[in-house]
Design a protein around this motif. Sequence first.
Motif, PDB file in Angstrom:
ATOM      1  N   THR A  34       0.799  -1.226   0.000  1.00  0.00           N
ATOM      2  CA  THR A  34       0.000   0.000   0.000  1.00  0.00           C
ATOM      3  C   THR A  34       0.831   1.274   0.000  1.00  0.00           C
ATOM      4  N   TRP A  35       1.971   1.303   0.689  1.00  0.00           N
ATOM      5  CA  TRP A  35       2.658   2.582   0.863  1.00  0.00           C
ATOM      6  C   TRP A  35       3.054   3.255  -0.440  1.00  0.00           C
ATOM      7  N   PRO A  36       3.827   2.640  -1.350  1.00  0.00           N
ATOM      8  CA  PRO A  36       4.174   3.364  -2.581  1.00  0.00           C
ATOM      9  C   PRO A  36       2.968   3.567  -3.489  1.00  0.00           C
ATOM     10  N   SER A  37       2.052   2.615  -3.471  1.00  0.00           N
ATOM     11  CA  SER A  37       0.873   2.725  -4.340  1.00  0.00           C
ATOM     12  C   SER A  37      -0.016   3.879  -3.912  1.00  0.00           C
ATOM     13  N   VAL A  38      -0.174   4.054  -2.626  1.00  0.00           N
ATOM     14  CA  VAL A  38      -1.024   5.143  -2.130  1.00  0.00           C
ATOM     15  C   VAL A  38      -0.446   6.485  -2.547  1.00  0.00           C
ATOM     16  N   TRP A  39       0.852   6.654  -2.411  1.00  0.00           N
ATOM     17  CA  TRP A  39       1.459   7.927  -2.789  1.00  0.00           C
ATOM     18  C   TRP A  39       1.390   8.160  -4.290  1.00  0.00           C
ATOM     19  N   LEU A  40       1.503   7.103  -5.073  1.00  0.00           N
ATOM     20  CA  LEU A  40       1.365   7.269  -6.522  1.00  0.00           C
ATOM     21  C   LEU A  40      -0.061   7.661  -6.894  1.00  0.00           C
ATOM     22  N   VAL A  41      -1.027   7.004  -6.258  1.00  0.00           N
ATOM     23  CA  VAL A  41      -2.433   7.312  -6.567  1.00  0.00           C
ATOM     24  C   VAL A  41      -2.783   8.720  -6.118  1.00  0.00           C
ATOM     25  N   LEU A  42      -2.372   9.092  -4.921  1.00  0.00           N
ATOM     26  CA  LEU A  42      -2.719  10.422  -4.411  1.00  0.00           C
ATOM     27  C   LEU A  42      -1.859  11.540  -4.992  1.00  0.00           C
ATOM     28  N   GLY A  43      -0.613  11.244  -5.312  1.00  0.00           N
ATOM     29  CA  GLY A  43       0.295  12.283  -5.760  1.00  0.00           C
ATOM     30  C   GLY A  43       0.387  12.449  -7.256  1.00  0.00           C
ATOM     31  N   VAL A  44       0.021  11.427  -8.005  1.00  0.00           N
ATOM     32  CA  VAL A  44       0.192  11.486  -9.456  1.00  0.00           C
ATOM     33  C   VAL A  44      -1.138  11.405 -10.202  1.00  0.00           C
ATOM     34  N   ALA A  45      -2.016  10.554  -9.772  1.00  0.00           N
ATOM     35  CA  ALA A  45      -3.253  10.280 -10.511  1.00  0.00           C
ATOM     36  C   ALA A  45      -4.175  11.498 -10.693  1.00  0.00           C
ATOM     37  N   PRO A  46      -4.358  12.368  -9.711  1.00  0.00           N
ATOM     38  CA  PRO A  46      -5.307  13.468  -9.908  1.00  0.00           C
ATOM     39  C   PRO A  46      -4.856  14.524 -10.919  1.00  0.00           C
ATOM     40  N   PRO A  48      -3.343  14.582 -14.049  1.00  0.00           N
ATOM     41  CA  PRO A  48      -3.789  14.554 -15.448  1.00  0.00           C
ATOM     42  C   PRO A  48      -5.266  14.908 -15.597  1.00  0.00           C
ATOM     43  N   ALA A  49      -6.090  14.434 -14.665  1.00  0.00           N
ATOM     44  CA  ALA A  49      -7.518  14.776 -14.714  1.00  0.00           C
ATOM     45  C   ALA A  49      -7.724  16.273 -14.508  1.00  0.00           C
ATOM     46  N   LEU A  50      -6.997  16.859 -13.570  1.00  0.00           N
ATOM     47  CA  LEU A  50      -7.116  18.297 -13.316  1.00  0.00           C
ATOM     48  C   LEU A  50      -6.644  19.114 -14.518  1.00  0.00           C
ATOM     49  N   LEU A  51      -5.513  18.737 -15.090  1.00  0.00           N
ATOM     50  CA  LEU A  51      -4.975  19.477 -16.233  1.00  0.00           C
ATOM     51  C   LEU A  51      -5.879  19.359 -17.460  1.00  0.00           C
ATOM     52  N   CYS A  52      -6.348  18.168 -17.751  1.00  0.00           N
ATOM     53  CA  CYS A  52      -7.211  17.977 -18.927  1.00  0.00           C
ATOM     54  C   CYS A  52      -8.536  18.709 -18.769  1.00  0.00           C
ATOM     55  N   THR A  53      -9.132  18.619 -17.595  1.00  0.00           N
ATOM     56  CA  THR A  53     -10.402  19.303 -17.368  1.00  0.00           C
ATOM     57  C   THR A  53     -10.220  20.815 -17.409  1.00  0.00           C
ATOM     58  N   GLY A  54      -9.143  21.314 -16.830  1.00  0.00           N
ATOM     59  CA  GLY A  54      -8.874  22.756 -16.870  1.00  0.00           C
ATOM     60  C   GLY A  54      -8.630  23.256 -18.277  1.00  0.00           C
ATOM     61  N   ALA A  55      -7.862  22.499 -19.062  1.00  0.00           N
ATOM     62  CA  ALA A  55      -7.606  22.892 -20.455  1.00  0.00           C
ATOM     63  C   ALA A  55      -8.889  22.867 -21.266  1.00  0.00           C
ATOM     64  N   TRP A  56      -9.717  21.846 -21.047  1.00  0.00           N
ATOM     65  CA  TRP A  56     -10.994  21.776 -21.763  1.00  0.00           C
ATOM     66  C   TRP A  56     -11.870  22.968 -21.399  1.00  0.00           C
ATOM     67  N   TYR A  57     -11.931  23.323 -20.112  1.00  0.00           N
ATOM     68  CA  TYR A  57     -12.780  24.421 -19.678  1.00  0.00           C
ATOM     69  C   TYR A  57     -12.302  25.753 -20.239  1.00  0.00           C
ATOM     70  N   VAL A  58     -11.002  25.993 -20.229  1.00  0.00           N
ATOM     71  CA  VAL A  58     -10.467  27.252 -20.773  1.00  0.00           C
ATOM     72  C   VAL A  58     -10.764  27.338 -22.265  1.00  0.00           C
ATOM     73  N   HIS A  59     -10.572  26.239 -22.981  1.00  0.00           N
ATOM     74  CA  HIS A  59     -10.873  26.220 -24.419  1.00  0.00           C
ATOM     75  C   HIS A  59     -12.349  26.505 -24.659  1.00  0.00           C
ATOM     76  N   ARG A  60     -13.205  25.891 -23.865  1.00  0.00           N
ATOM     77  CA  ARG A  60     -14.651  26.077 -24.009  1.00  0.00           C
ATOM     78  C   ARG A  60     -15.044  27.518 -23.671  1.00  0.00           C
ATOM     79  N   ALA A  61     -14.467  28.088 -22.623  1.00  0.00           N
ATOM     80  CA  ALA A  61     -14.784  29.461 -22.235  1.00  0.00           C
ATOM     81  C   ALA A  61     -14.326  30.455 -23.300  1.00  0.00           C
TER      82      ALA A  61
END
Length: 71
Positions: A34-46, A48-61
Amino acid sequence: MRRQIRAALTATLLLAASLGLLPVLLRMLPPADTWPSVWLVLGVAPYPALLCTGAWYVHRAERNEGDVTAR
């Protein structure tokens, strides 16, 4: 104005759905590794989702603003 609200609500729902699944993903991880996996999930996984959603929203706006000012 309605298109801007719709885009903001869509971005919010996409982020809530993708980040809301993180506890489910953490629950599915094996307990021995769990230890390295948790840090990868919490530290890396969000991010790409944040960047893609933000880029999509700025483009749409910008597209919505361009449609309004072009008239």
